[in-house]
Write a protein that holds these residues in place. Structure first.
Motif, PDB file in Angstrom:
ATOM      1  N   GLY A 308      -8.093  19.021 -20.806  1.00 45.45           N
ATOM      2  CA  GLY A 308      -6.796  19.211 -21.447  1.00 45.45           C
ATOM      3  C   GLY A 308      -6.782  20.416 -22.351  1.00 45.45           C
ATOM      4  N   ALA A 309      -7.831  20.560 -23.154  1.00 48.32           N
ATOM      5  CA  ALA A 309      -7.884  21.674 -24.102  1.00 48.32           C
ATOM      6  C   ALA A 309      -7.964  23.023 -23.392  1.00 48.32           C
ATOM      7  CB  ALA A 309      -9.081  21.502 -25.036  1.00 48.32           C
ATOM      8  N   SER A 310      -8.733  23.093 -22.300  1.00 48.64           N
ATOM      9  CA  SER A 310      -8.884  24.369 -21.598  1.00 48.64           C
ATOM     10  C   SER A 310      -7.595  24.791 -20.905  1.00 48.64           C
ATOM     11  CB  SER A 310     -10.019  24.266 -20.578  1.00 48.64           C
ATOM     12  OG  SER A 310      -9.736  23.292 -19.596  1.00 48.64           O
ATOM     13  N   SER A 311      -6.692  23.856 -20.638  1.00 49.39           N
ATOM     14  CA  SER A 311      -5.395  24.203 -20.050  1.00 49.39           C
ATOM     15  C   SER A 311      -4.407  24.707 -21.102  1.00 49.39           C
ATOM     16  CB  SER A 311      -4.808  22.984 -19.333  1.00 49.39           C
ATOM     17  OG  SER A 311      -5.668  22.513 -18.326  1.00 49.39           O
ATOM     18  N   CYS A 312      -4.686  24.438 -22.370  1.00 50.20           N
ATOM     19  CA  CYS A 312      -3.774  24.844 -23.438  1.00 50.20           C
ATOM     20  C   CYS A 312      -3.890  26.321 -23.786  1.00 50.20           C
ATOM     21  CB  CYS A 312      -4.049  24.024 -24.706  1.00 50.20           C
ATOM     22  SG  CYS A 312      -3.713  22.263 -24.573  1.00 50.20           S
ATOM     23  N   SER A 313      -5.111  26.821 -23.894  1.00 52.81           N
ATOM     24  CA  SER A 313      -5.325  28.149 -24.483  1.00 52.81           C
ATOM     25  C   SER A 313      -4.654  29.290 -23.726  1.00 52.81           C
ATOM     26  CB  SER A 313      -6.830  28.412 -24.660  1.00 52.81           C
ATOM     27  OG  SER A 313      -7.531  28.206 -23.464  1.00 52.81           O
ATOM     28  N   PRO A 314      -4.739  29.396 -22.380  1.00 55.53           N
ATOM     29  CA  PRO A 314      -4.055  30.513 -21.727  1.00 55.53           C
ATOM     30  C   PRO A 314      -2.540  30.452 -21.877  1.00 55.53           C
ATOM     31  CG  PRO A 314      -4.930  28.994 -20.097  1.00 55.53           C
ATOM     32  CD  PRO A 314      -5.502  28.591 -21.408  1.00 55.53           C
ATOM     33  N   VAL A 315      -1.986  29.250 -21.904  1.00 58.25           N
ATOM     34  CA  VAL A 315      -0.535  29.111 -22.058  1.00 58.25           C
ATOM     35  C   VAL A 315      -0.111  29.557 -23.458  1.00 58.25           C
ATOM     36  CG1 VAL A 315       1.395  27.492 -22.055  1.00 58.25           C
ATOM     37  CG2 VAL A 315      -0.429  27.249 -20.370  1.00 58.25           C
ATOM     38  N   MET A 316      -0.839  29.140 -24.473  1.00 56.84           N
ATOM     39  CA  MET A 316      -0.486  29.535 -25.845  1.00 56.84           C
ATOM     40  C   MET A 316      -0.627  31.039 -26.032  1.00 56.84           C
ATOM     41  SD  MET A 316      -1.778  26.474 -28.358  1.00 56.84           S
ATOM     42  CE  MET A 316      -3.506  26.897 -28.193  1.00 56.84           C
ATOM     43  N   ASN A 317      -1.693  31.637 -25.474  1.00 50.33           N
ATOM     44  CA  ASN A 317      -1.858  33.086 -25.579  1.00 50.33           C
ATOM     45  C   ASN A 317      -0.726  33.828 -24.882  1.00 50.33           C
ATOM     46  OD1 ASN A 317      -4.236  33.606 -27.127  1.00 50.33           O
ATOM     47  ND2 ASN A 317      -5.475  32.830 -25.445  1.00 50.33           N
TER      48      ASN A 317
END
Length: 398
Positions: A308-317
């Motif tokens: 879940g966490a690894s799917s968040c970072s590219p979207v937020m960036n």
């Protein structure tokens, strides 16, 4: 983009090598579980203090020289760790590593420079997958080199050599994405607009709440990476080799998610929807970890949290880069990375305190609360867009 991907990948393999061995290295020098949290915090405090500065420097001098300098400083920190004989020396090595931890924010700015807005999440996911692949090779190599005797000299020296290799690759192959013309435009912008504080920049770009997501994101990730080796070491009597294998499998899953699925899902369902679902998944992982007793449930909870966490970072960036003017892109993404570093301070300190007071169940349960706060921003943005007729957030053209 491929050269940037390879440069970041080589460096992150070295970074990943240190993760599974540090919790086992520090006790040899008399460190407690809370001391391990403090070592993680020491790295992150320094990264939080200088991350925004590295991003700002890349706006002025270019992305490439800043990346090379950070890589060389990181190599020096690994060499220091290799020959550490006391707990103080380990602290010095981690402080050095944190002081040069500007590469991810600057690399994210370079990705934004090189990609079209509609492909931004996919491109951020590609670089994010370098982190996942680094987590495949790094912990596995680190665990194998450490061995059952837990020898830390070879893993640390190998990590140092990888950072030097990445710096050399960047020097001879990596192109500059923020060239002289863009830097001159940045200087003209600064002379016309005057000095802009970061707080004013956040207000101007409507990113005040979004930037906090980077803090919460790092809190949940660092809580997992801090607790899991101690958890399985205590409950399952695992060592660095077993922990490294699990981190490696999860890293491969991260790479596949970020390189392939995140971009596809973002285009199909929208970035905010993907972010909401990813945060819900990691919160589910914390919920399972708080009650798990058997090995398979413990491992599954770890996979849910990190997936879940690894799917968040590219979207937020991607969202943040679109909502920031080009002239301040490095500064904004650098400060986001720095705020993430402060999350890596708060997460292990909170988890370490709760672990000392009440054990693993309460320490894992704290992640549930963080996840609920984390998910509030994308939910608010989604409901606000619906109530206001699907108004898009403020975005700037490159």
């Amino acid at each position: 983009m491929p050269i940037l991907f390879l440069t970041v990948l080589i460096d992150l393999i070295g970074f990943g090598m240190v993760i599974p061995i540090l919790p086992f290295m520090a006790p040899q020098f008399g460190a407690s579980a809370f001391d391990i949290a403090m070592l993680i915090a020491a790295y992150s405090v320094c990264a939080g203090l200088v991350g925004g500065w590295w991003g700002k420097l890349s706006d002025r001098l270019g992305r490439k020289p800043v990346i090379i300098l950070c890589l060389l400083g990181t190599a020096l920190s690994y060499a220091t760790l290799a020959f550490a004989k006391t707990l103080l020396a380990v602290y010095v090595a981690r402080i050095m590593a944190g002081s040069f931890a500007g590469i991810y924010g600057v690399a994210s700015a370079m990705v934004a420079d090189l990609s079209k807005p509609e492909e931004r999440a996919k491109s951020m996911g590609l670089i994010g997958s370098a982190f996942g692949l680094g987590m495949v090779g790094g912990p596995f190599i680190g665990g194998v080199l450490a061995g059952d005797e837990i020898n830390f000299l070879m893993p640390s020296l190998f990590a140092a050599s990888l950072s030097v290799m990445a710096a050399f690759l960047a020097l001879i192959k990596l192109p500059e994405s923020h060239g002289r013309e863009k830097r001159q435009a940045h200087q003209v912008w600064r002379s016309e607009t005057g000095k802009v504080s970061f707080i004013h920049l956040l207000k101007q770009t409507h990113n005040r709440w979004l930037i906090i997501e980077f803090l919460l994101h790092s809190m949940v990730v660092s809580t997992v990476t801090y607790l899991f080796p101690l958890w399985v070491g205590d409950k399952l009597q695992w060592g660095p080799t077993q922990v490294g294998i699990v981190f490696g499998i999860q890293g491969l899953m991260m790479a596949l998610l970020q390189a392939k699925l995140v971009g596809v899902l973002s285009r199909r369902f929208g970035e905010l929807n993907v972010l909401t679902a990813a945060i819900a998944l990691l919160t589910l992982g914390f919920s399972l970890a708080s009650v798990a007793e058997q090995q398979h449930w413990m491992i599954l909870s770890f996979f849910l949290c990190i997936s879940g966490a690894s799917s968040c970072s590219p979207v937020m960036n991607s969202i943040l880069s679109k909502r920031t003017p080009l002239e301040y892109r490095g500064r904004m993404l650098g400060n986001a990375s720095a705020l993430g570093a402060w999350g890596r301070v708060a997460g292990p300190l909170l988890a370490g305190s709760l672990l000392t007071l009440s054990g693993f169940s309460l320490a894992w349960a704290a992640g549930i609360l963080i996840g609920l706060v984390y998910i509030s921003w994308p939910l608010h943005e989604r409901f606000s867009s619906v109530s206001q007729g699907a108004i898009k957030p403020l975005e700037y053209q490159d």
